[in-house]
Scaffold this motif. Sequence first.
Motif, short mmCIF file in Angstrom:
data_model
loop_
_atom_site.label_atom_id
_atom_site.label_comp_id
_atom_site.label_asym_id
_atom_site.label_seq_id
_atom_site.Cartn_x
_atom_site.Cartn_y
_atom_site.Cartn_z
N ALA A 246 6.77 -5.24 -11.93
CA ALA A 246 5.56 -5.64 -12.63
C ALA A 246 5.32 -7.14 -12.51
O ALA A 246 6.25 -7.92 -12.33
N VAL B 156 3.01 -3.37 -9.94
CA VAL B 156 2.66 -3.50 -8.53
C VAL B 156 3.44 -2.52 -7.65
O VAL B 156 2.98 -2.16 -6.58
N ASN B 157 4.61 -2.10 -8.11
CA ASN B 157 5.39 -1.11 -7.37
C ASN B 157 5.98 -0.09 -8.33
O ASN B 157 6.36 -0.43 -9.45
N HIS C 190 -1.82 -2.59 -11.00
CA HIS C 190 -2.54 -3.63 -10.26
C HIS C 190 -3.44 -2.95 -9.22
O HIS C 190 -3.13 -1.86 -8.74
#
Lengths: 206, 141
Positions: free
Chosen positions: A160, A171-172, A52
């Motif tokens: 995700a 995202v992480n 992202h």
Amino acid sequence: ITFDVETPTTLPPCKGSYLATDDIKALILRFLQQYYACYDGDDRQGLLNVYHDEACCSLSIPGPIGQNPSRSSLGDYFNSSRNIKRLRDPALRYKLLKHKRLSVVSFLNELPRTQHDLNSFVVDVTAQTPTLLSFVVNGVFKVEGQSNDPVRAFSRVFIAVPGPDGGLLLVNDEQFIRNASTEEIRKAFATPAPTPSSSPVPVLAP
Amino acid sequence: MASNDFRTDVDLASRAAEEFVSLYYETIDKRRRQLTKLYMDTATLVWNGNPISGQNALIEFFEMLPSSEFSVNMFDCQPVHEMATQGQKTVLVVAHGSVKFEGNKHHYFNQNFLLTLHTTPSNSVWKIASDCFRFQDWASS
């Protein structure tokens, strides 16, 4: 006079991957095969479309106490290691957390080249909602380009959100790397990796 | 998320993680009966591949888990993107260390938590939404 105060000493039996449902299992397996095909390649730039825009990423290695104290053998990762327990400086804590797609991928691209043993992977799904899938991947990999291609073990959390193509958008990403145990080195790469043309094979330990 | 907000989130995540890590491992070692108060009612724990969900199951699980001596030598944390959490403040905490359960040998472990912030008019409190624990040598345990 005796008292019988029983204290438990038996641990629950350890089990392999926890993947929640067959659909999630299929989604994660497909993702990991694609992700590590790129991650283990010559250039990790291809990972740009897996993260992202606002993704963040960090890496850690064990602290100095413990079974794997030799910093030098994990030296390639030492300067990137974001161990909050030891890092007191907020500015350094901030700097070691890579934020946004470009810096995440360029950070990953600078790490040593690797070959992951997908057959060693054990995956636990920790949370799933319509907007989030969080899972932990444990396994081993070889570091390439060093004299003896040392084997390392890792435990990596991916979080995700749903991606544009029905896949996953990260995202992480937090990756913990340590020296592999003797047992892990003995078992590493024991099963030949599937060839690209073969039909999908289960890559997870039972 | 503007970068100033991100910086604030990173600092908040660090502070929450630092306090959480010391509280969690002290509670599991010394005040085990209080431990499940740190979990949401709907929390999930995956313990060496065994899924356990909800307060009652967690209370039962931690009652039969032998007493422990944890030692954490590394932890890291990240603010979880709000797109994933629908705006709820969430922090990822990962920890590594060793543990000795009574009657068992030492194990190295990795543990990952998702902490969420719950705000009421009177206070705000972090709770564990999910917890994933694994021995390093789980396959030979």
